[in-house]
Every structure is written in C-alpha cells, then in structure tokens.
Design an enzyme around this catalytic site. Sequence first.
Site, PDB file in Angstrom:
ATOM      1  N   LYS A   7       0.707  -1.192  -0.212  1.00 31.28           N
ATOM      2  CA  LYS A   7       0.155  -0.004   0.026  1.00 31.28           C
ATOM      3  C   LYS A   7       0.807   1.306   0.076  1.00 31.28           C
ATOM      4  O   LYS A   7       1.795   1.552   0.855  1.00 31.28           O
ATOM      5  CB  LYS A   7      -0.954   0.045   1.396  1.00 31.28           C
ATOM      6  CG  LYS A   7      -1.850   1.107   1.467  1.00 31.28           C
ATOM      7  CD  LYS A   7      -2.734   0.915   2.717  1.00 31.28           C
ATOM      8  CE  LYS A   7      -3.421   2.047   2.780  1.00 31.28           C
ATOM      9  NZ  LYS A   7      -4.385   1.905   4.049  1.00 31.28           N
ATOM     10  N   GLU A  55       7.653  -6.510  -0.306  1.00 31.23           N
ATOM     11  CA  GLU A  55       6.673  -6.607   0.784  1.00 31.23           C
ATOM     12  C   GLU A  55       5.410  -7.498   0.261  1.00 31.23           C
ATOM     13  O   GLU A  55       5.159  -8.088   1.126  1.00 31.23           O
ATOM     14  CB  GLU A  55       5.881  -5.171   0.357  1.00 31.23           C
ATOM     15  CG  GLU A  55       6.639  -3.991   1.227  1.00 31.23           C
ATOM     16  CD  GLU A  55       6.607  -4.037   2.428  1.00 31.23           C
ATOM     17  OE1 GLU A  55       5.934  -4.976   3.358  1.00 31.23           O
ATOM     18  OE2 GLU A  55       7.372  -3.338   3.379  1.00 31.23           O
ATOM     19  N   LYS A  63      -2.834  -1.123  -4.091  1.00 24.86           N
ATOM     20  CA  LYS A  63      -3.433   0.216  -3.576  1.00 24.86           C
ATOM     21  C   LYS A  63      -2.640   1.224  -3.833  1.00 24.86           C
ATOM     22  O   LYS A  63      -1.562   1.141  -3.154  1.00 24.86           O
ATOM     23  CB  LYS A  63      -4.367   0.079  -2.437  1.00 24.86           C
ATOM     24  CG  LYS A  63      -5.029   1.256  -1.953  1.00 24.86           C
ATOM     25  CD  LYS A  63      -5.701   0.791  -0.360  1.00 24.86           C
ATOM     26  CE  LYS A  63      -6.459   2.031  -0.143  1.00 24.86           C
ATOM     27  NZ  LYS A  63      -7.208   1.748   1.385  1.00 24.86           N
TER      28      LYS A  63
HETATM   29 ZN   LIG Z   1      -5.226   2.358   8.569  1.00 23.27          ZN
END
Ligand SMILES: [Zn+2]
Length: 318
Positions: free
Chosen positions: A191, A229, A244
């Site tokens: 993210k 990741e 995202k």
């Molecule tokens: Zn959060």
Amino acid sequence: MRRTEALRSLVRETRLEPGQLIYPLFLCPGEGVRREIGSMPGVFNLSVDEAVKEAEEAAGLGLGGLLLFGLPATKDPEASGAWDDAGIVQTGLRALKATAAAKKLVMIADVCLCEYTDHGHCGIVTETAAGFEVENDASIDLLGRTAASLAKAGADIVAPSDMMDGRVAEIRRALDEDGFEQTPILSYASKFASAFYGPFREAADSAPQFGDRRSYQMDGANVREAMREIELDLGEGADMILMKPAMPYLDVIRAARDRFDVPMGAYQVSGEYSMLKAAFAKGWLEPERAMLESLVGIRRAGADFIVTYFAKDAARAL
Ligand SMILES: [Zn+2]
C-alpha cells in the site's frame, strides 16, 4: 476486426464482469442513517439497516462482494472499537450475514486501527523526544485480535490494510487459534502513501491528527520494494493480495501479476473515483465510457478483481 461490435467482442482480450467488482461500505451507528460524503458524491455513511439494503441491491446486480469499513461511536488510543465483538463492523456483519444477499456476496472486512484510534494512525502510537513513533509489535497484537473478532462476526475474508511488519503472520496465528483456519487473508501488501486517499479520510473519518503515514506506507517511487513486501506477506501466509491505489500504479499491478501466481485485486481508491466524478459533474468526461475504461485498464494491468465505488454503476452499465 474492429468493424462491428460482434467482431470486437469476439476478439476482446480483457473482460469486465459485475462478479469481479467489490463495493466498499462505510458503516456508522444509528438507524436510518444515509449520510452522503461531501468529497465522494454517491457514496454514503450507512447505518446497519441501510447497509443491509445496499447488500441486497449489490447482490441483485451480481457484484462479487462488499468491503466493510467502520465509523465507531467513540475512539481511543487503543482502537478498542476495532476488536470489540460489539463493534460497528462486527454488528454490521452479523446483520448482513443474516440476509439472503450474503449467500451471493463475499463479505470482506477491512482490518486496521486508524478508524478507531483517536489520533488516526494505523497502529499504537507512543510519544518520543523526536515526536511520535508507531509501535509496530504492539499494533500487530491488536490487529490479530481485530481479525479474529471480525471472523467470529462472519467475515468471509479479512483484509489487513495497516502496513505493519509481521501482521499477516500474527493475524494467521490469531485466526487459527480461534478456530478460523479457513478464513483467507487478503493483504494490502504494498500500500503506497498516496494523496489519492484524501476523500476516504472524510468517508471513514480517519485522517491522522498529527504527522502522516509515510513511515509505514510505501514510497510511491518504489516498485522493487513493493515486490519484496508482497513476497514477505505471502511468506507469512497471505492468500491473496490487494494493490492500492490502482490507476497511478498500473505498472506495479502488472509487475506483481507477472511475478506472483496468487489471486490479486486492486483498489480504485477514493481520489480516483472523486476526480472522475468531478469531471463528470463538469461535463468534461463521458461518465459511462470513462468509468468502464478506468476499470478495464485495471483489469488489463492484471487485477483479477477491483474494489471500486463505481461497482453498482458499472454493473448496471455492463
Ligand atoms: Zn489504517
């Protein structure tokens, strides 16, 4: 081969179907509450009874599922509303799972603390001489409790979005310990810290009260780090991954698709939605075509499914 729609359809490489779309819902306390979010026209904070109506509509449109976020009545430093069995999302899940719609929809529960902490960060915060520090290990303990509580309330999938290190392993352990060995983990593995989350923070009332999230969310310039990741989260037991934001990171989605053979979703985030809606309101873009083009682009980049505020509109158009 582009001469007629029949020909174009025959040779179309990427398909978009309602069942590939996930619709986010923001649950809030009360009854009969349907409060539009100023920066996200057409998206609402919903009390549980209203969310049930949305679920029935979503199932009727053939959507793949719902992604649930919560706005608790009160917030505190420990995010107790996140892991409380009587919390807003847990309450919502029990009501949603009792409907006929639940059999047709996958109920995904977001797992994070930022909507429930009074400071708005995704983990436990301690003050230091230099300012503040997000406590990674204390935070993942609470994330594990949150995930187990959401699974107990009926979540089909739990989706950690916090970006703390080691949280997937801790969530897996907490789920297994409570008898939820079969609940899959959809990890927001890479993210990015993004300006495109702006409108969501109004929707979920989760803006950090101090500092920002760049010490735990990823630097938008890094694609190799994103792969690392993802690899770590899969190693810890993530069953699927969620990318995202989507549109400014289509190359990252493609890189992940080429490298990892796991189900992968992408989140067309609030800012992506709001900027399109603003252009539609101005008459600057053709709404249906621009909406579908933005979604096909994300699918073409490699996402199997898409979390999008356009889910209902897109399903109608399809
Ligand atoms: Zn959060």
